[in-house]
Enzyme design. Structure first.
Site, PDB file in Angstrom:
ATOM      1  N   ASP A  12       0.849  -1.051   0.044  1.00  0.00           N
ATOM      2  CA  ASP A  12       0.020  -0.051  -0.106  1.00  0.00           C
ATOM      3  C   ASP A  12       0.979   1.081   0.089  1.00  0.00           C
ATOM      4  O   ASP A  12       2.147   1.059   0.405  1.00  0.00           O
ATOM      5  CB  ASP A  12      -0.859  -0.160   1.195  1.00  0.00           C
ATOM      6  CG  ASP A  12      -1.785   1.182   1.356  1.00  0.00           C
ATOM      7  OD1 ASP A  12      -2.405   1.591   0.278  1.00  0.00           O
ATOM      8  OD2 ASP A  12      -1.899   1.664   2.370  1.00  0.00           O
ATOM      9  N   ASP A  14      -0.048   5.143   0.900  1.00  0.00           N
ATOM     10  CA  ASP A  14      -0.341   5.938   2.040  1.00  0.00           C
ATOM     11  C   ASP A  14      -0.249   5.526   3.414  1.00  0.00           C
ATOM     12  O   ASP A  14      -1.065   4.555   3.617  1.00  0.00           O
ATOM     13  CB  ASP A  14      -1.722   6.522   1.631  1.00  0.00           C
ATOM     14  CG  ASP A  14      -1.601   7.437   0.368  1.00  0.00           C
ATOM     15  OD1 ASP A  14      -0.777   7.948  -0.100  1.00  0.00           O
ATOM     16  OD2 ASP A  14      -2.841   7.298  -0.097  1.00  0.00           O
ATOM     17  N   GLY A  56      -8.035   3.489   3.668  1.00  0.00           N
ATOM     18  CA  GLY A  56      -7.808   2.303   2.913  1.00  0.00           C
ATOM     19  C   GLY A  56      -8.929   1.980   1.701  1.00  0.00           C
ATOM     20  O   GLY A  56      -8.546   1.182   0.678  1.00  0.00           O
ATOM     21  N   ARG A  59     -12.013   6.367  -2.607  1.00  0.00           N
ATOM     22  CA  ARG A  59     -12.438   7.647  -2.066  1.00  0.00           C
ATOM     23  C   ARG A  59     -13.795   7.770  -2.065  1.00  0.00           C
ATOM     24  O   ARG A  59     -14.416   7.956  -1.175  1.00  0.00           O
ATOM     25  CB  ARG A  59     -12.010   8.743  -2.989  1.00  0.00           C
ATOM     26  CG  ARG A  59     -12.164   9.981  -2.811  1.00  0.00           C
ATOM     27  CD  ARG A  59     -12.146  11.098  -3.880  1.00  0.00           C
ATOM     28  NE  ARG A  59     -10.661  10.883  -4.550  1.00  0.00           N
ATOM     29  CZ  ARG A  59     -10.626  11.435  -5.619  1.00  0.00           C
ATOM     30  NH1 ARG A  59     -11.235  11.887  -6.489  1.00  0.00           N
ATOM     31  NH2 ARG A  59      -9.185  11.141  -6.221  1.00  0.00           N
ATOM     32  N   SER A 134      -5.765   5.204  -3.540  1.00  0.00           N
ATOM     33  CA  SER A 134      -5.768   6.490  -4.052  1.00  0.00           C
ATOM     34  C   SER A 134      -5.708   6.507  -5.481  1.00  0.00           C
ATOM     35  O   SER A 134      -4.641   5.798  -6.167  1.00  0.00           O
ATOM     36  CB  SER A 134      -4.288   7.265  -3.419  1.00  0.00           C
ATOM     37  OG  SER A 134      -4.085   8.492  -3.940  1.00  0.00           O
ATOM     38  N   ASN A 136      -3.992   8.991  -6.865  1.00  0.00           N
ATOM     39  CA  ASN A 136      -2.800   9.834  -6.865  1.00  0.00           C
ATOM     40  C   ASN A 136      -1.724   9.367  -6.813  1.00  0.00           C
ATOM     41  O   ASN A 136      -0.448   9.864  -6.553  1.00  0.00           O
ATOM     42  CB  ASN A 136      -2.847  11.108  -6.056  1.00  0.00           C
ATOM     43  CG  ASN A 136      -4.339  11.745  -5.842  1.00  0.00           C
ATOM     44  OD1 ASN A 136      -5.131  11.724  -5.181  1.00  0.00           O
ATOM     45  ND2 ASN A 136      -4.478  12.755  -6.858  1.00  0.00           N
ATOM     46  N   ASP A 192      -1.172  -0.534   6.171  1.00  0.00           N
ATOM     47  CA  ASP A 192      -1.419   0.001   7.456  1.00  0.00           C
ATOM     48  C   ASP A 192      -2.944   0.216   7.780  1.00  0.00           C
ATOM     49  O   ASP A 192      -3.364   0.655   8.862  1.00  0.00           O
ATOM     50  CB  ASP A 192      -0.787   1.407   7.310  1.00  0.00           C
ATOM     51  CG  ASP A 192      -1.399   2.322   6.366  1.00  0.00           C
ATOM     52  OD1 ASP A 192      -1.920   3.610   6.966  1.00  0.00           O
ATOM     53  OD2 ASP A 192      -1.784   1.990   5.287  1.00  0.00           O
TER      54      ASP A 192
END
Length: 243
Positions: A12, A14, A56, A59, A134, A136, A192
């Site tokens: 992952d 972020d 996680g 969005r 994400s 991004n 995470d």
């Protein structure tokens, strides 16, 4: 751990490679609390809400999940909705605009311990991918100077284009392992988020490592992590073992 038992690492982004989870948290906080105040809702959005309903997830799923917790229903709208739209998509796009503004002003640096592990794995020839909800992800990796290590990126953008279900479904991790040409049993998942470790567990991967950035070791294990670390530097010594 013995890295000779595994051929791939699926990370992952972020909160695992970069501390952008903190930036995401700030962007979600601003967007949701502005929205709630405008509607006269007294109960604020909190960090606990982030970990429970948003962390996680893709969005728009995060928007929908949190709104449901407050008994609020909005039309889904369309991903092309402007940030001003009172739709699930509009709120998600509003949050993303806040995120991009913060990143532009402050930039992003990867976790030093994560850099150490990624470089050690690269040296031993372990295949690596980023699996992130994400949209991004590529931009963040580029800004962090880490994109060269990840030939495969399955972000929210790719998941949407390929029709892959988001976390906690295992589909994006399974797709990344397949793209790398590695059986899932020979791949390690690093996450995470509770939804992320749940995805790794559901996919029956060789190992699911939870990275505790605040959600708590017990919660990560409860949701599917086999091992929990506070920093990926803890795994560097094992990564240096050559096949």
């Amino acid at each position: 751990m013995d890295w000779n038992e595994y051929d791939a690492a699926l990370f992952d982004l972020d909160g695992v490679i970069t501390p952008t989870a903190e930036v995401h948290m700030r962007a979600w906080d601003k967007m949701f609390n502005d929205f709630l105040r405008d509607r006269g809702v007294e109960e604020p959005y909190t960090d606990a809400d982030y970990f429970t309903y948003v962390d996680g997830k893709p969005r728009y799923d995060g928007v929908r999940s949190f709104l449901a917790s407050r008994g609020i229903t909005l039309p889904d709208g369309d991903p092309s909705d402007p940030a001003s739209a009172e739709t699930v998509s509009g709120l998600g796009n509003r949050k993303n605009a806040d995120l991009e503004e913060i990143l532009a002003k402050e930039g992003v640096s990867p976790y030093p311990g994560s850099v150490k592990l990624v470089k050690a794995l690269a040296e031993r020839g372990t295949k690596m991918a980023i699996v992130s909800s994400s949209r991004n992800a590529a931009a963040v990796l580029t800004a962090a100077g880490m994109i060269e290590h990840f030939p495969v990126i399955v972000s929210g953008k790719e998941a949407g284009e390929r029709g892959l279900a988001g976390k906690p479904a295992p589909d994006t991790f399974l797709a990344a392992a397949e793209d790398l040409g590695v059986p899932k049993e020979r791949a390690v998942v690093f996450e995470d988020a509770l939804s992320g470790v749940a995805a790794g567990h559901a996919g029956d991967f060789g190992l699911v490592i939870g990275v505790n950035r605040g959600v708590g070791a017990d919660a990560l294990i409860e949701h599917g992590a086999d091992v929990v670390v506070d920093d990926l530097a803890e795994l560097v010594e094992g990564a240096e073992v050559t096949a």
